[in-house]
Scaffold this motif. Structure first.
Motif, PDB file in Angstrom:
ATOM      1  N   ILE A 199      26.171  25.650  44.960  1.00 48.32           N
ATOM      2  CA  ILE A 199      25.374  25.582  44.163  1.00 48.32           C
ATOM      3  C   ILE A 199      26.014  26.912  43.223  1.00 48.32           C
ATOM      4  N   GLY A 200      27.107  27.642  43.831  1.00 44.09           N
ATOM      5  CA  GLY A 200      27.429  29.036  42.344  1.00 44.09           C
ATOM      6  C   GLY A 200      26.385  30.267  42.011  1.00 44.09           C
ATOM      7  N   ALA A 201      25.631  29.852  43.102  1.00 47.72           N
ATOM      8  CA  ALA A 201      24.377  31.393  42.547  1.00 47.72           C
ATOM      9  C   ALA A 201      24.846  32.690  41.875  1.00 47.72           C
ATOM     10  N   HIS A 202      24.092  33.294  41.428  1.00 48.50           N
ATOM     11  CA  HIS A 202      24.787  34.852  41.245  1.00 48.50           C
ATOM     12  C   HIS A 202      24.842  35.859  42.625  1.00 48.50           C
ATOM     13  N   ALA A 203      24.241  35.638  43.797  1.00 44.18           N
ATOM     14  CA  ALA A 203      23.812  36.299  44.999  1.00 44.18           C
ATOM     15  C   ALA A 203      23.430  36.183  46.105  1.00 44.18           C
ATOM     16  N   LEU A 204      23.754  36.672  47.031  1.00 48.21           N
ATOM     17  CA  LEU A 204      23.300  36.666  48.824  1.00 48.21           C
ATOM     18  C   LEU A 204      22.681  37.416  48.965  1.00 48.21           C
ATOM     19  N   HIS A 205      21.708  36.971  50.255  1.00 47.41           N
ATOM     20  CA  HIS A 205      21.191  38.184  50.861  1.00 47.41           C
ATOM     21  C   HIS A 205      21.059  38.305  52.126  1.00 47.41           C
ATOM     22  N   LEU A 206      22.067  38.606  53.507  1.00 51.35           N
ATOM     23  CA  LEU A 206      21.823  38.626  54.131  1.00 51.35           C
ATOM     24  C   LEU A 206      20.801  39.882  55.265  1.00 51.35           C
ATOM     25  N   GLY A 207      20.406  39.470  56.620  1.00 54.02           N
ATOM     26  CA  GLY A 207      20.300  40.144  57.585  1.00 54.02           C
ATOM     27  C   GLY A 207      21.250  40.882  58.337  1.00 54.02           C
ATOM     28  N   LEU A 208      20.635  41.896  59.426  1.00 59.65           N
ATOM     29  CA  LEU A 208      21.246  42.322  59.913  1.00 59.65           C
ATOM     30  C   LEU A 208      21.707  40.984  61.204  1.00 59.65           C
ATOM     31  N   LYS A 209      21.226  40.837  61.635  1.00 60.76           N
ATOM     32  CA  LYS A 209      22.295  39.200  62.318  1.00 60.76           C
ATOM     33  C   LYS A 209      22.717  38.291  61.848  1.00 60.76           C
ATOM     34  N   ASP A 210      22.495  37.942  60.547  1.00 58.07           N
ATOM     35  CA  ASP A 210      23.457  37.099  59.456  1.00 58.07           C
ATOM     36  C   ASP A 210      24.872  37.589  59.525  1.00 58.07           C
ATOM     37  N   THR A 211      25.655  36.734  59.174  1.00 52.28           N
ATOM     38  CA  THR A 211      27.128  36.773  59.116  1.00 52.28           C
ATOM     39  C   THR A 211      27.094  37.611  58.335  1.00 52.28           C
ATOM     40  N   PRO A 212      27.761  38.587  59.374  1.00 54.71           N
ATOM     41  CA  PRO A 212      28.667  40.174  58.403  1.00 54.71           C
ATOM     42  C   PRO A 212      29.189  40.204  56.939  1.00 54.71           C
ATOM     43  N   ILE A 213      28.635  40.834  56.201  1.00 51.73           N
ATOM     44  CA  ILE A 213      28.760  41.011  54.602  1.00 51.73           C
ATOM     45  C   ILE A 213      29.830  40.940  54.065  1.00 51.73           C
ATOM     46  N   ASP A 214      31.320  41.578  55.665  1.00 51.56           N
ATOM     47  CA  ASP A 214      32.501  41.309  54.761  1.00 51.56           C
ATOM     48  C   ASP A 214      32.741  39.667  54.881  1.00 51.56           C
ATOM     49  N   GLU A 215      32.420  39.621  55.935  1.00 53.56           N
ATOM     50  CA  GLU A 215      33.229  38.025  56.435  1.00 53.56           C
ATOM     51  C   GLU A 215      32.721  36.777  55.156  1.00 53.56           C
ATOM     52  N   ALA A 216      31.121  37.467  55.013  1.00 52.24           N
ATOM     53  CA  ALA A 216      31.055  36.602  53.373  1.00 52.24           C
ATOM     54  C   ALA A 216      31.920  36.818  52.315  1.00 52.24           C
ATOM     55  N   ARG A 217      31.754  37.612  52.085  1.00 53.37           N
ATOM     56  CA  ARG A 217      32.564  38.093  51.241  1.00 53.37           C
ATOM     57  C   ARG A 217      33.476  37.132  51.470  1.00 53.37           C
ATOM     58  N   LYS A 218      34.977  36.959  52.043  1.00 53.78           N
ATOM     59  CA  LYS A 218      36.023  36.788  52.148  1.00 53.78           C
ATOM     60  C   LYS A 218      36.165  35.145  51.757  1.00 53.78           C
ATOM     61  N   ILE A 219      34.603  34.785  52.111  1.00 54.19           N
ATOM     62  CA  ILE A 219      34.271  32.779  51.834  1.00 54.19           C
ATOM     63  C   ILE A 219      33.832  32.703  50.245  1.00 54.19           C
ATOM     64  N   LEU A 220      32.888  33.877  50.010  1.00 58.36           N
ATOM     65  CA  LEU A 220      32.599  34.004  48.377  1.00 58.36           C
ATOM     66  C   LEU A 220      33.034  34.424  46.830  1.00 58.36           C
ATOM     67  N   GLY A 221      34.021  35.438  47.780  1.00 60.48           N
ATOM     68  CA  GLY A 221      34.869  36.286  46.846  1.00 60.48           C
ATOM     69  C   GLY A 221      34.050  37.488  46.116  1.00 60.48           C
ATOM     70  N   SER A 222      34.849  38.357  45.304  1.00 59.65           N
ATOM     71  CA  SER A 222      34.315  39.772  45.105  1.00 59.65           C
ATOM     72  C   SER A 222      33.017  39.932  43.334  1.00 59.65           C
ATOM     73  N   GLU A 223      32.816  38.308  43.254  1.00 61.88           N
ATOM     74  CA  GLU A 223      32.104  38.491  42.170  1.00 61.88           C
ATOM     75  C   GLU A 223      30.485  38.534  42.430  1.00 61.88           C
ATOM     76  N   MET A 224      30.381  37.745  43.968  1.00 60.01           N
ATOM     77  CA  MET A 224      29.101  37.542  44.221  1.00 60.01           C
ATOM     78  C   MET A 224      28.573  38.801  44.878  1.00 60.01           C
ATOM     79  N   ILE A 225      27.059  39.218  43.928  1.00 65.79           N
ATOM     80  CA  ILE A 225      26.583  40.707  44.301  1.00 65.79           C
ATOM     81  C   ILE A 225      25.519  39.882  45.806  1.00 65.79           C
TER      82      ILE A 225
END
Length: 202
Positions: free
Chosen positions: A77-103
């Motif tokens: 949907i092109g959301a502005h931000a994503l919040h991940l728990g400690l047991k969710d996908t690690p943030i650095d992995e999510a960043r590879k998918i979502l790019g540097s612009e997303m919070i």
């Protein structure tokens, strides 16, 4: 260009009268900077539908829409931000998918958790719970005001800098005290939901 990290966010919850997207609409109309869509008991299709509507309300109000947990939906949907728990996908992995612009924010309960989430590239860390809350089934140990102050003090000693957002059972009249204590921002749910629900019955 990446948006500023919101200082005040509302976290949606299941409600018998107000859908998640309607909660988002009312929160944005009240001037809340950001809304996090948190639908733990819903299908992907239901979350997608509500999140898409909520994003429209966010854009109309120049607000920030945060998706809880789902990298796929945040991207779709092109959301502005994503919040991940400690047991969710690690943030650095999510960043590879979502790019540097997303919070991308992460959850933490201790200083070690904060350091871990910072090392993964979190833009902010949600630290809690402030007190017992009924909106979360698996509750981490209570941090409280003293816990926040200890964490902030230790972060200052170690020169660790990352925005901390207090979360979990926060009342509206406690926001200012938490910001004065050194928290960057707060995330509220139940306390604001009562106000939003009252607004629909006026």
């Amino acid at each position: 260009m990446k948006r500023a990290i919101p200082k005040i966010q509302y976290i949606t919850q299941d409600h018998h009268e107000l859908s998640h997207s309607m909660q988002a609409k009312l929160a944005f109309e009240k001037g809340i900077e950001a809304v996090q869509i948190r639908m733990k008991n819903s299908s992907k299709e239901e979350i997608l539908e509500e999140a898409t509507r909520a994003l429209q309300y966010a854009n109309m109000s120049n607000g920030t829409l945060i998706i809880n947990d789902s990298i796929d939906i945040a991207k779709e949907i092109g959301a502005h931000a994503l919040h991940l728990g400690l047991k969710d996908t690690p943030i650095d992995e999510a960043r590879k998918i979502l790019g540097s612009e997303m919070i991308i924010g992460g959850t933490a309960n201790t200083l070690d958790d904060i350091i871990l989430q910072k090392s993964r590239g979190a833009d902010y860390v949600g630290v809690g719970s402030f007190r017992h809350t009924t909106t979360k089934k698996k509750l981490s140990p209570i941090v409280g005001m003293e816990g926040y102050q200890r964490i902030i003090s230790e972060m200052n000693v170690q020169r660790i800098e990352i925005p901390l957002v207090a979360v979990g059972g926060i009342l509206l009249d406690e926001i200012e005290k938490l910001l004065e204590a050194g928290m960057y921002g707060v995330a509220i749910s139940g306390a604001l939901l009562k106000t939003l629900n009252n607004q629909t019955h006026e």
